[in-house]
Enzyme design. Sequence first.
Site, PDB file in Angstrom:
ATOM      1  N   PHE A  71      28.663  38.521  29.123  1.00  0.00           N
ATOM      2  CA  PHE A  71      29.990  38.826  29.610  1.00  0.00           C
ATOM      3  C   PHE A  71      30.705  39.463  28.644  1.00  0.00           C
ATOM      4  O   PHE A  71      32.067  40.199  28.830  1.00  0.00           O
ATOM      5  CB  PHE A  71      30.788  37.591  29.874  1.00  0.00           C
ATOM      6  CG  PHE A  71      30.001  36.995  31.140  1.00  0.00           C
ATOM      7  CD1 PHE A  71      30.416  37.249  32.586  1.00  0.00           C
ATOM      8  CD2 PHE A  71      29.075  35.970  31.173  1.00  0.00           C
ATOM      9  CE1 PHE A  71      29.911  36.621  33.598  1.00  0.00           C
ATOM     10  CE2 PHE A  71      28.511  35.322  32.247  1.00  0.00           C
ATOM     11  CZ  PHE A  71      28.947  35.652  33.423  1.00  0.00           C
ATOM     12  N   TYR A 139      36.208  52.843  28.277  1.00  0.00           N
ATOM     13  CA  TYR A 139      35.769  51.728  29.071  1.00  0.00           C
ATOM     14  C   TYR A 139      34.568  51.808  29.930  1.00  0.00           C
ATOM     15  O   TYR A 139      33.545  51.337  29.689  1.00  0.00           O
ATOM     16  CB  TYR A 139      37.041  51.018  29.423  1.00  0.00           C
ATOM     17  CG  TYR A 139      36.343  49.814  30.180  1.00  0.00           C
ATOM     18  CD1 TYR A 139      35.854  48.631  29.644  1.00  0.00           C
ATOM     19  CD2 TYR A 139      36.542  49.339  31.717  1.00  0.00           C
ATOM     20  CE1 TYR A 139      35.273  47.632  30.206  1.00  0.00           C
ATOM     21  CE2 TYR A 139      36.221  48.371  32.287  1.00  0.00           C
ATOM     22  CZ  TYR A 139      35.401  47.537  31.546  1.00  0.00           C
ATOM     23  OH  TYR A 139      35.069  46.335  32.205  1.00  0.00           O
ATOM     24  N   ARG A 219      43.172  48.358  45.375  1.00  0.00           N
ATOM     25  CA  ARG A 219      41.900  47.866  44.647  1.00  0.00           C
ATOM     26  C   ARG A 219      41.211  46.507  45.379  1.00  0.00           C
ATOM     27  O   ARG A 219      42.069  46.131  46.371  1.00  0.00           O
ATOM     28  CB  ARG A 219      42.513  46.978  43.224  1.00  0.00           C
ATOM     29  CG  ARG A 219      43.003  48.076  42.256  1.00  0.00           C
ATOM     30  CD  ARG A 219      42.116  48.704  41.682  1.00  0.00           C
ATOM     31  NE  ARG A 219      42.574  49.764  40.625  1.00  0.00           N
ATOM     32  CZ  ARG A 219      42.883  50.874  40.767  1.00  0.00           C
ATOM     33  NH1 ARG A 219      42.973  51.666  42.190  1.00  0.00           N
ATOM     34  NH2 ARG A 219      43.220  51.764  39.694  1.00  0.00           N
ATOM     35  N   GLY A 283      44.453  56.883  33.363  1.00  0.00           N
ATOM     36  CA  GLY A 283      43.066  56.254  33.687  1.00  0.00           C
ATOM     37  C   GLY A 283      42.869  55.692  34.988  1.00  0.00           C
ATOM     38  O   GLY A 283      42.020  55.037  35.268  1.00  0.00           O
ATOM     39  N   ASP A 284      44.013  55.481  35.914  1.00  0.00           N
ATOM     40  CA  ASP A 284      43.804  54.641  37.298  1.00  0.00           C
ATOM     41  C   ASP A 284      43.396  55.542  38.204  1.00  0.00           C
ATOM     42  O   ASP A 284      44.308  56.406  38.750  1.00  0.00           O
ATOM     43  CB  ASP A 284      45.223  53.999  37.566  1.00  0.00           C
ATOM     44  CG  ASP A 284      45.498  52.766  36.735  1.00  0.00           C
ATOM     45  OD1 ASP A 284      44.453  51.988  36.385  1.00  0.00           O
ATOM     46  OD2 ASP A 284      46.861  52.381  36.708  1.00  0.00           O
TER      47      ASP A 284
HETATM   48  N1  UFG Z   1      49.392  47.448  37.918  1.00  0.00           N
HETATM   49  C1  UFG Z   1      50.784  47.746  38.035  1.00  0.00           C
HETATM   50  N2  UFG Z   1      51.631  47.179  37.196  1.00  0.00           N
HETATM   51  C2  UFG Z   1      51.275  46.402  36.244  1.00  0.00           C
HETATM   52  C3  UFG Z   1      49.862  46.004  36.195  1.00  0.00           C
HETATM   53  C4  UFG Z   1      49.162  46.858  37.040  1.00  0.00           C
HETATM   54  O1  UFG Z   1      51.261  48.424  38.997  1.00  0.00           O
HETATM   55  O2  UFG Z   1      51.924  45.822  35.601  1.00  0.00           O
HETATM   56  C5  UFG Z   1      48.549  48.432  38.792  1.00  0.00           C
HETATM   57  C6  UFG Z   1      47.521  49.252  38.414  1.00  0.00           C
HETATM   58  O3  UFG Z   1      48.206  50.660  38.063  1.00  0.00           O
HETATM   59  C7  UFG Z   1      46.322  49.112  39.112  1.00  0.00           C
HETATM   60  C8  UFG Z   1      46.477  47.684  39.957  1.00  0.00           C
HETATM   61  O4  UFG Z   1      47.803  47.306  39.378  1.00  0.00           O
HETATM   62  O5  UFG Z   1      46.571  50.102  40.207  1.00  0.00           O
HETATM   63  C9  UFG Z   1      45.303  46.957  39.098  1.00  0.00           C
HETATM   64  O6  UFG Z   1      45.375  46.878  37.912  1.00  0.00           O
HETATM   65  P1  UFG Z   1      44.812  45.928  36.564  1.00  0.00           P
HETATM   66  O7  UFG Z   1      45.435  46.065  35.406  1.00  0.00           O
HETATM   67  O8  UFG Z   1      45.113  44.454  37.100  1.00  0.00           O
HETATM   68  O9  UFG Z   1      43.551  45.944  37.122  1.00  0.00           O
HETATM   69  P2  UFG Z   1      42.527  47.702  36.873  1.00  0.00           P
HETATM   70  O10 UFG Z   1      42.386  48.115  38.204  1.00  0.00           O
HETATM   71  O11 UFG Z   1      43.248  48.373  35.895  1.00  0.00           O
HETATM   72  O12 UFG Z   1      41.150  47.081  36.149  1.00  0.00           O
HETATM   73  C10 UFG Z   1      40.349  46.745  36.900  1.00  0.00           C
HETATM   74  C11 UFG Z   1      39.331  45.876  35.886  1.00  0.00           C
HETATM   75  C12 UFG Z   1      38.846  46.759  35.003  1.00  0.00           C
HETATM   76  C13 UFG Z   1      37.919  47.881  35.817  1.00  0.00           C
HETATM   77  C14 UFG Z   1      39.095  48.537  36.450  1.00  0.00           C
HETATM   78  C15 UFG Z   1      38.347  50.055  37.163  1.00  0.00           C
HETATM   79  O13 UFG Z   1      40.072  44.769  35.320  1.00  0.00           O
HETATM   80  O14 UFG Z   1      37.671  46.064  33.973  1.00  0.00           O
HETATM   81  O15 UFG Z   1      39.525  47.745  37.441  1.00  0.00           O
HETATM   82  O16 UFG Z   1      39.519  51.034  37.402  1.00  0.00           O
HETATM   83  F1  UFG Z   1      37.767  48.816  34.744  1.00  0.00           F
END
Ligand code: UFG
Length: 322
Positions: A71, A139, A219, A283-284
């Site tokens: 992990f 990543y 998501r 990167g989103d």
């Molecule tokens: N978001 C916000 N505000 C915040 C934090 C997040 O709007 O303060 C949004 C992000 O833009 C995203 C969603 O909420 O659209 C989820 O964000 P997270 O940071 O919680 O999670 P991620 O989708 O970025 O990350 C996850 C996994 C990663 C993986 C990624 C793939 O944690 O390991 O998905 O894109 F790589």
Amino acid sequence: MILVVGGAGYIGSHFVEELIYEKEVIVLDNLSTGHRQFVHEKAQFIEGNLGDEQLLHNIFRNYKIDAVVHFAASSLVGESIVNPLKYYENNVNATFFLLKTMLSYGVKKFIFSSTAATYGIPSVDIIKEDAPTNPINPYGKSKLIIEWMLDDFAKSYNLDYVILRYFNAAGAHINGRIGENHTPETHLLPLILEHFLGTRDSISVFGSDYPTKDGTCIRDYVHVTDLAKAHLLSLHALLENKLNREVFNLGNGSGYSVMEVISTCERVVQKKAIIQIEERRAGDPAKLVASSDKIMKLLGWRPEHDILSIIETAWKWHSSRT
Ligand code: UFG
């Protein structure tokens, strides 16, 4: 005996919580993002780095390891864009040393934590494992490089592996002992709950102009205990030689927008959130939703928690810590 690398972290500790009732467990963790108190009391704990060659040799020499579940990783998309060196070092290099050492001791069963970030910006609505992999950040690339490494090592050295590509891990154990706690916190759900607990003034929504129903990113949130159970099923199948060289997506198969997650949290906590709309985060992708049909069919995995239960367990854990 099973070696769990990163077993003091968020997802690793939830896996150990399930595994400990059936196997002897050694947790190796450098505690850079993990927590000593997350390590189950019945597991042996070794604090150290995968880069510590001597330590790795000692572990494989002194214990009869049947399988390694890995992990440990740096896992923040944004950070990986600012500091890719860290991702190639902590993910690619570290995993290379782990694989090289375990193979030299004849240990050949491996479960690897991969990610939806390997797909990049998908061209399909629901992502299956055979969708093209085009990661758009270091990543995701670092995880995909490791997947390629596993495939080559399987062909040449008979490594048996299962790759699990997580979508958005969330929630906390129902026992209330372990949950999601990163410093700094960047994940949506804990940030929302911290806002409700009063430690953050507002919630930032990164981007409201995505091509989605309400303009915010979608998501697929999957409960961390459901992820842990998928690892357990994969481990059984590997140890019983029932499958090998498989890649599985792990998600609930339903997408929720950032605004929907916030409004569901408002319902659970019974408070109104203060929201700030901000620029998109680099990167989103707009939408990431999994098809997990393959692991359901091959291993009988069934996620037990929906978005409401994810938020309720996370809230129980977060609110009990203050
Ligand atoms: N978001 C916000 N505000 C915040 C934090 C997040 O709007 O303060 C949004 C992000 O833009 C995203 C969603 O909420 O659209 C989820 O964000 P997270 O940071 O919680 O999670 P991620 O989708 O970025 O990350 C996850 C996994 C990663 C993986 C990624 C793939 O944690 O390991 O998905 O894109 F790589």
